[in-house]
Write a protein that holds these residues in place. Sequence first.
Motif, mmCIF file in Angstrom:
data_model
loop_
_atom_site.group_PDB
_atom_site.id
_atom_site.type_symbol
_atom_site.label_atom_id
_atom_site.label_comp_id
_atom_site.label_asym_id
_atom_site.label_seq_id
_atom_site.Cartn_x
_atom_site.Cartn_y
_atom_site.Cartn_z
ATOM 1 N N GLU A 696 0.846 -1.193 0.000
ATOM 2 C CA GLU A 696 0.000 0.000 0.000
ATOM 3 C C GLU A 696 0.884 1.246 0.000
ATOM 4 O OE1 GLU A 696 -3.310 2.209 2.825
ATOM 5 O OE2 GLU A 696 -2.647 0.176 3.294
ATOM 6 N N LEU A 698 1.657 5.402 -0.075
ATOM 7 C CA LEU A 698 1.084 6.554 0.605
ATOM 8 C C LEU A 698 0.473 7.542 -0.392
ATOM 9 C CD1 LEU A 698 3.856 7.317 3.245
ATOM 10 C CD2 LEU A 698 1.635 6.297 3.672
ATOM 11 N N GLN A 699 -0.674 8.100 0.013
ATOM 12 C CA GLN A 699 -1.346 9.094 -0.831
ATOM 13 C C GLN A 699 -0.959 10.512 -0.405
ATOM 14 O OE1 GLN A 699 -3.190 8.068 -3.452
ATOM 15 N NE2 GLN A 699 -2.593 5.990 -2.800
ATOM 16 N N SER A 700 -0.414 10.626 0.865
ATOM 17 C CA SER A 700 -0.035 11.945 1.387
ATOM 18 C C SER A 700 1.287 11.821 2.130
ATOM 19 C CB SER A 700 -1.121 12.478 2.320
ATOM 20 O OG SER A 700 -0.667 13.650 2.984
ATOM 21 N N SER A 701 2.061 12.855 2.171
ATOM 22 C CA SER A 701 3.358 12.835 2.874
ATOM 23 C C SER A 701 3.222 13.378 4.303
ATOM 24 C CB SER A 701 4.389 13.675 2.100
ATOM 25 O OG SER A 701 3.978 15.032 2.054
ATOM 26 N N LYS A 723 6.002 2.746 5.023
ATOM 27 C CA LYS A 723 5.267 3.023 3.779
ATOM 28 C C LYS A 723 5.937 4.157 2.992
ATOM 29 C CE LYS A 723 0.777 1.502 5.546
ATOM 30 N NZ LYS A 723 -0.585 1.917 5.935
ATOM 31 N N SER A 727 7.243 3.944 -0.704
ATOM 32 C CA SER A 727 6.673 4.904 -1.667
ATOM 33 C C SER A 727 7.750 5.841 -2.236
ATOM 34 C CB SER A 727 5.572 5.731 -0.987
ATOM 35 O OG SER A 727 4.540 4.903 -0.510
#
Length: 778
Positions: A696, A698-701, A723, A727
């Motif tokens: 999975e 990450l969509q945001s830092s 993650k 990423s």
Amino acid sequence: MQNKCIVDSAFIEDTGFIQIKEWLVEHCNCEENQIYFKNLMPTFDLDKICYELYQTEELLKSLFKKDILIDTKVKNISKSMLSLGVDGDFIDTNNLSEIRTMLYYHIQLKKYFKNKKLKTWINITPDTKKTDLIIDEINKIIDENSNIKPNASKELKKIYQSIQRLELQIESKISYELNKYIKLGYLRDNKTVFRSGKILLPVNTSNKNKVKGIVDSFSSTGQTCFIQPISILELNNKMNQLISDKNKEIIKILIQLTSNISLKKDYLNEIYSLIKYYDIHYTIANLAIITDSQKPNFGNKIILEKSRNPLFTLNKKKYTPLDISIENQKKAIIISGPNSGGKTVVIKSIGLYSIMAQCGLYIPAKKVNLQIFKSFLSDIGDKQSLSDDLSTFSAHMKEISNILNVSDQHSLIIIDEMGTGTDPEVGASLSISILNKLIESGALSLCTTHLVPLKIWADEHPNASNASMEFDDKKIKPTFIFHMGIPGSSYGIEIAERMGIDKKIIKNASLNLNKESFKMDNLIKQINSKEIELTEKINEFKRKHKKLKAEKIIANQAKINLEKEKKEIKREKLSESKKYILSYRREIENLIEDIKRTNADKLSIKKTKKFIEQTLKNISDEENQNIKIDYKFSIGNQVQIKGISESGIIIDINEKSKKITVEIDGKKITSKASELIPRNSNIKKPPKYIVNSKIELLQSSRLDLRGKRVDEAIIALDKFLDKAILSNLKIIDILHGKGTGALQDAIHTHLKSIKFIKNFNFAPIEQGGVGITIVEIS
């Protein structure tokens, strides 16, 4: 000791205290203490007694620790000490040497007391600075063999040198004279003879007029004449003068030395007193060790537990321990029982314990509590006197009269065979009257008797009590066990029968007994018999109770040991787990580095997944190996084979090969018994680990940790960092807020411990400031 008690000489003899004193005299080290122990007497000064007992106690503790105490062997120098400070008087070399020995002991004792931390002895021991100075002064004059040193003074040195020169001249001259008369054949023996300080020639009597000299003496046979040659006569006179000068100079030196050390006269007397005082307590401590004794306590009652008469111990004889408890209100104890049963030993022992304790001696018993007495009086044994024309009874009455005149509330009185020597009825009546008077005086009386009226009186009087010596009526012999509170039978008929008296005489004697006395005697026998039986049952109960108590202690200890063992196993397991985790940590860190380096390409991710799967498989295999199955299988049992989810039925068991055949869905599978698991058993199945191959991203830092506890926040941070690495993120934001700063500090501390964190700092003010931490990943 001060405040000495009144002790009649008979009491010291009767109780055997004189033998205790003889032992102390024989075993003390200081000569003067022999006089001390010969004159040892009890005191009623309780504070003084307790102080002396405590002084001994400190030395005893050292002996119990197997420490070696110092033997202070010093001769009696009391007369020499009196010469100190007397003009013109002097102490001879032997006594000066003894004083030096005493001073050496002082130094040793001071060091020993300090090293062993014996506080009471440290407090009474003077400092050793003066001691060293006195020793140095004596050492200048006296050698180690107690002789005056030749260089003790310049004048003495000159005299010794003159003597040595003169001795050589005499030796040369006598050698010349001897050889001359040997050649002439005038001598009886070819060597000189030394008599009364003179060198003589052994001349044949027939030749005495041929040798120039002075005839000194003749041999017993008259055949030899001893002559002093005229040629050495003048030399001998010179020698005698020199010896006289030497002795005068030695006396002069000793007078000066005595005068010098006299300046420290008081100090020397203090040291001598200390050495003697230490030896007194050292000797008492040794007696306590030999007799296995302990410090007595004092109060208003007498209590003795497992007491042993020290005379029996010192003479290596067996002795039945004495247990006794006498309350303060009881002033007369009437002890009855068979002859040779131990009655007299009991009263003598109590008398001996009392006098010993008040002399500062220790008592051989498990527990000791005694009263303080000011007078010790006794009437024991046959006092018949032909010279004074006294019968046994008259002698007893004389002693009793003296006791009645002297005794008071502070007296201990021991009387053996009370009321004997006259008509039994008269003796009993007189004894009761005497005992009533003694009770009025407040004295404590310990009496033995065979008279029944005295036993009845003791039972009825509120301040008196019966006691007895146990007798085994089955074996017809005494057991020497003391019983308080009940009278004893004399067992005269039974003992006479056992000693071989004709049975007809025994039968007639029984018929002739006074009926009332006979009934009383039988009643006492029955009481004694039941007492022995009851005591045995009580002792049996105590033994069982003691055994149960011991078993309980063992069980409790086993429980404690088990808990310790469980904690140790847990500790070892945790230690093993830590090592196990650390062994994989390096590999994981390497994989993370590899992922970062390759920007999380498929090959590195696949490699990581494979490592995780293999590790979990290893753990699962290890858990399966650790499962021990203790189960006996039978045909028809439902089982499951490890590694197969479906279960089946056992259809065959091969005892030789130890293999089992299981049918699962119509298929037959043969397996080892160790690979089978009984279905619905209590054995835990190894957990199945599922590895999710989907990563999975990450969509945001940014990670928001506000409102979380520290432990929750750290776990969330670790997952987010994993993650972030997968990423391929290089910078992340951690939103922790300002608050108290506890969460912020915990996060920063944790970030410092992570190797792949390149740097971290607070965000600029316009981006959130100290409420946000920006993290750089290397």
